[in-house]
Write a protein that holds these residues in place. Structure first.
Motif, mmCIF file in Angstrom:
data_model
loop_
_atom_site.group_PDB
_atom_site.id
_atom_site.type_symbol
_atom_site.label_atom_id
_atom_site.label_comp_id
_atom_site.label_asym_id
_atom_site.label_seq_id
_atom_site.Cartn_x
_atom_site.Cartn_y
_atom_site.Cartn_z
ATOM 1 N N ILE A 209 34.960 66.384 62.613
ATOM 2 C CA ILE A 209 36.073 67.453 62.688
ATOM 3 C C ILE A 209 35.320 68.689 63.230
ATOM 4 O O ILE A 209 34.143 69.108 62.669
ATOM 5 C CB ILE A 209 36.652 67.645 61.443
ATOM 6 C CG1 ILE A 209 37.235 66.409 60.810
ATOM 7 C CG2 ILE A 209 37.663 68.837 61.672
ATOM 8 C CD1 ILE A 209 38.658 65.778 61.566
ATOM 9 N N THR A 210 35.511 69.162 64.262
ATOM 10 C CA THR A 210 35.076 70.553 64.910
ATOM 11 C C THR A 210 35.981 71.651 64.117
ATOM 12 O O THR A 210 37.073 71.516 64.554
ATOM 13 C CB THR A 210 35.172 70.440 66.399
ATOM 14 O OG1 THR A 210 34.656 69.277 66.913
ATOM 15 C CG2 THR A 210 34.471 71.635 66.985
ATOM 16 N N LYS A 211 35.215 72.500 63.653
ATOM 17 C CA LYS A 211 35.743 73.697 62.859
ATOM 18 C C LYS A 211 36.507 74.456 63.974
ATOM 19 O O LYS A 211 37.642 74.904 63.504
ATOM 20 C CB LYS A 211 34.913 74.387 61.932
ATOM 21 C CG LYS A 211 34.593 73.524 60.877
ATOM 22 C CD LYS A 211 33.473 74.257 59.855
ATOM 23 C CE LYS A 211 32.995 73.569 58.627
ATOM 24 N NZ LYS A 211 31.895 74.271 58.051
ATOM 25 N N SER A 212 35.743 74.921 65.161
ATOM 26 C CA SER A 212 36.450 75.870 66.073
ATOM 27 C C SER A 212 35.674 75.609 67.331
ATOM 28 O O SER A 212 34.582 75.240 67.586
ATOM 29 C CB SER A 212 36.306 77.368 65.472
ATOM 30 O OG SER A 212 35.024 77.955 65.315
ATOM 31 N N THR A 213 36.412 76.111 68.503
ATOM 32 C CA THR A 213 35.792 76.298 69.833
ATOM 33 C C THR A 213 35.881 77.857 70.316
ATOM 34 O O THR A 213 36.787 78.529 69.594
ATOM 35 C CB THR A 213 36.561 75.233 70.937
ATOM 36 O OG1 THR A 213 38.128 75.950 70.844
ATOM 37 C CG2 THR A 213 36.598 73.998 70.148
ATOM 38 N N GLU A 214 35.175 77.926 71.350
ATOM 39 C CA GLU A 214 35.179 79.411 71.781
ATOM 40 C C GLU A 214 35.317 79.508 73.089
ATOM 41 O O GLU A 214 35.410 78.530 73.916
ATOM 42 C CB GLU A 214 33.652 80.114 71.695
ATOM 43 C CG GLU A 214 33.227 80.143 70.200
ATOM 44 C CD GLU A 214 31.680 80.736 70.048
ATOM 45 O OE1 GLU A 214 31.289 81.347 71.188
ATOM 46 O OE2 GLU A 214 31.008 80.529 69.204
ATOM 47 N N THR B 97 46.444 65.468 62.987
ATOM 48 C CA THR B 97 47.167 66.059 61.851
ATOM 49 C C THR B 97 46.943 65.047 60.637
ATOM 50 O O THR B 97 47.295 63.674 60.895
ATOM 51 C CB THR B 97 48.404 66.571 62.084
ATOM 52 O OG1 THR B 97 48.670 67.422 62.958
ATOM 53 C CG2 THR B 97 49.103 67.130 60.646
ATOM 54 N N TYR B 98 46.417 65.365 59.464
ATOM 55 C CA TYR B 98 46.250 64.489 58.398
ATOM 56 C C TYR B 98 46.876 65.243 57.174
ATOM 57 O O TYR B 98 46.697 66.343 57.140
ATOM 58 C CB TYR B 98 44.519 64.166 58.378
ATOM 59 C CG TYR B 98 43.789 63.412 59.113
ATOM 60 C CD1 TYR B 98 43.678 62.066 59.412
ATOM 61 C CD2 TYR B 98 43.272 64.414 60.088
ATOM 62 C CE1 TYR B 98 43.048 61.513 60.492
ATOM 63 C CE2 TYR B 98 42.622 63.746 61.232
ATOM 64 C CZ TYR B 98 42.360 62.408 61.259
ATOM 65 O OH TYR B 98 41.793 61.705 62.295
ATOM 66 N N VAL B 99 47.276 64.410 56.147
ATOM 67 C CA VAL B 99 47.901 64.821 54.936
ATOM 68 C C VAL B 99 46.808 64.129 54.014
ATOM 69 O O VAL B 99 46.527 62.872 54.058
ATOM 70 C CB VAL B 99 49.118 64.128 54.727
ATOM 71 C CG1 VAL B 99 49.651 64.615 53.229
ATOM 72 C CG2 VAL B 99 50.262 65.159 55.716
ATOM 73 N N ILE B 100 46.377 64.903 53.016
ATOM 74 C CA ILE B 100 45.600 64.348 52.002
ATOM 75 C C ILE B 100 46.369 64.210 50.658
ATOM 76 O O ILE B 100 46.725 65.495 50.096
ATOM 77 C CB ILE B 100 44.375 65.316 51.833
ATOM 78 C CG1 ILE B 100 43.441 65.614 53.242
ATOM 79 C CG2 ILE B 100 43.394 64.891 50.753
ATOM 80 C CD1 ILE B 100 42.386 66.378 53.082
ATOM 81 N N THR C 198 47.505 69.907 54.245
ATOM 82 C CA THR C 198 47.477 69.193 55.765
ATOM 83 C C THR C 198 46.470 69.796 56.570
ATOM 84 O O THR C 198 46.296 70.954 56.520
ATOM 85 C CB THR C 198 48.978 69.598 56.442
ATOM 86 O OG1 THR C 198 50.092 69.157 55.354
ATOM 87 C CG2 THR C 198 49.116 68.751 57.621
ATOM 88 N N LEU C 199 45.909 68.822 57.313
ATOM 89 C CA LEU C 199 44.762 69.441 57.897
ATOM 90 C C LEU C 199 44.810 69.276 59.352
ATOM 91 O O LEU C 199 45.321 68.067 59.722
ATOM 92 C CB LEU C 199 43.429 68.544 57.585
ATOM 93 C CG LEU C 199 42.184 69.001 58.468
ATOM 94 C CD1 LEU C 199 41.390 70.510 58.043
ATOM 95 C CD2 LEU C 199 40.972 67.882 58.396
ATOM 96 N N GLY C 200 44.871 70.096 60.271
ATOM 97 C CA GLY C 200 45.043 69.943 61.925
ATOM 98 C C GLY C 200 43.673 70.067 62.426
ATOM 99 O O GLY C 200 43.247 71.184 62.840
ATOM 100 N N GLY C 201 43.081 68.842 62.467
ATOM 101 C CA GLY C 201 41.578 68.781 62.747
ATOM 102 C C GLY C 201 41.372 68.595 64.278
ATOM 103 O O GLY C 201 41.978 67.868 65.076
#
Length: 185
Positions: free
Chosen positions: A108-113, A140-143, A162-165
């Motif tokens: 999973i990439t945390k952020s882009t610039e 999108t994942y639900v844990i 919920t993670l939108g990775g």
């Protein structure tokens, strides 16, 4: 008469006492006792959806040669994107990312610039146009949080969040056509 009463009392005591000494029935002794499992808590990751978001402009050119040529595009990103986390039962974004990476096996990439140059190449047949757009892939994942029960079943405790990775960066949409086309997906 007292002798008969004493004899009857003794007989009653022997009958009651012998009932206490009787062994349990075979059916009762073969029945297993209740199972017991430790109340371990564990997490399940469920993929909900995958989509794509643009992070730069579409570029395209025509291959003027009569044979297939490799067209190269150096594009500058115009938007920054971040992995999102929506907490329900707790946990941080970092915890959500590490849980998904461990359970699903995807980075999973945390952020882009914005302002970064990304490069893509395409093999385009002679006389055709090749278009490309830089994007990210967001999954999108639900844990879910679960707990083992004493009867060795599972009990749902709720959603951690919920993670939108960002699961692919950069991702390039492409199209090849005789005229202008829109890259997909």
């Amino acid at each position: 008469m007292t002798f008969a009463i004493r004899k009857a009392a003794l007989a009653s005591a022997l009958v009651i006492g012998s009932g206490l000494l009787m062994t349990p029935s075979a059916a009762a002794s073969s029945k297993p006792g209740p199972q017991s499992c430790p109340p371990d808590v564990w997490y399940k990751v469920v993929r909900v959806s995958t989509g794509y978001e643009g992070i730069g402009a579409t570029a395209g050119k025509r291959n003027g040669a009569s044979t297939t040529s490799r067209l190269t595009y150096a594009l500058s990103t115009t938007k920054s994107k971040s992995t999102s986390w929506s907490s329900e039962l707790g946990g941080s974004a970092s915890w959500g990312i590490s849980t998904v990476e461990a359970k699903v096996g995807r980075d999973i990439t945390k952020s882009t610039e914005s302002g970064k140059t990304v490069t893509n190449w395409m093999d385009v047949p002679g006389g055709k146009y090749g278009y490309t757009t830089p994007k990210i892939e967001r999954t999108t994942y639900v844990i879910e949080k679960w707990q083992d029960t004493a009867q060795c079943g599972a009990r749902f405790l709720g959603n951690m969040g919920t993670l939108g990775g960002i699961t692919a960066y950069p991702f390039f949409s492409e199209c090849i056509a005789s005229s202008a086309c829109t890259p997909k997906p």
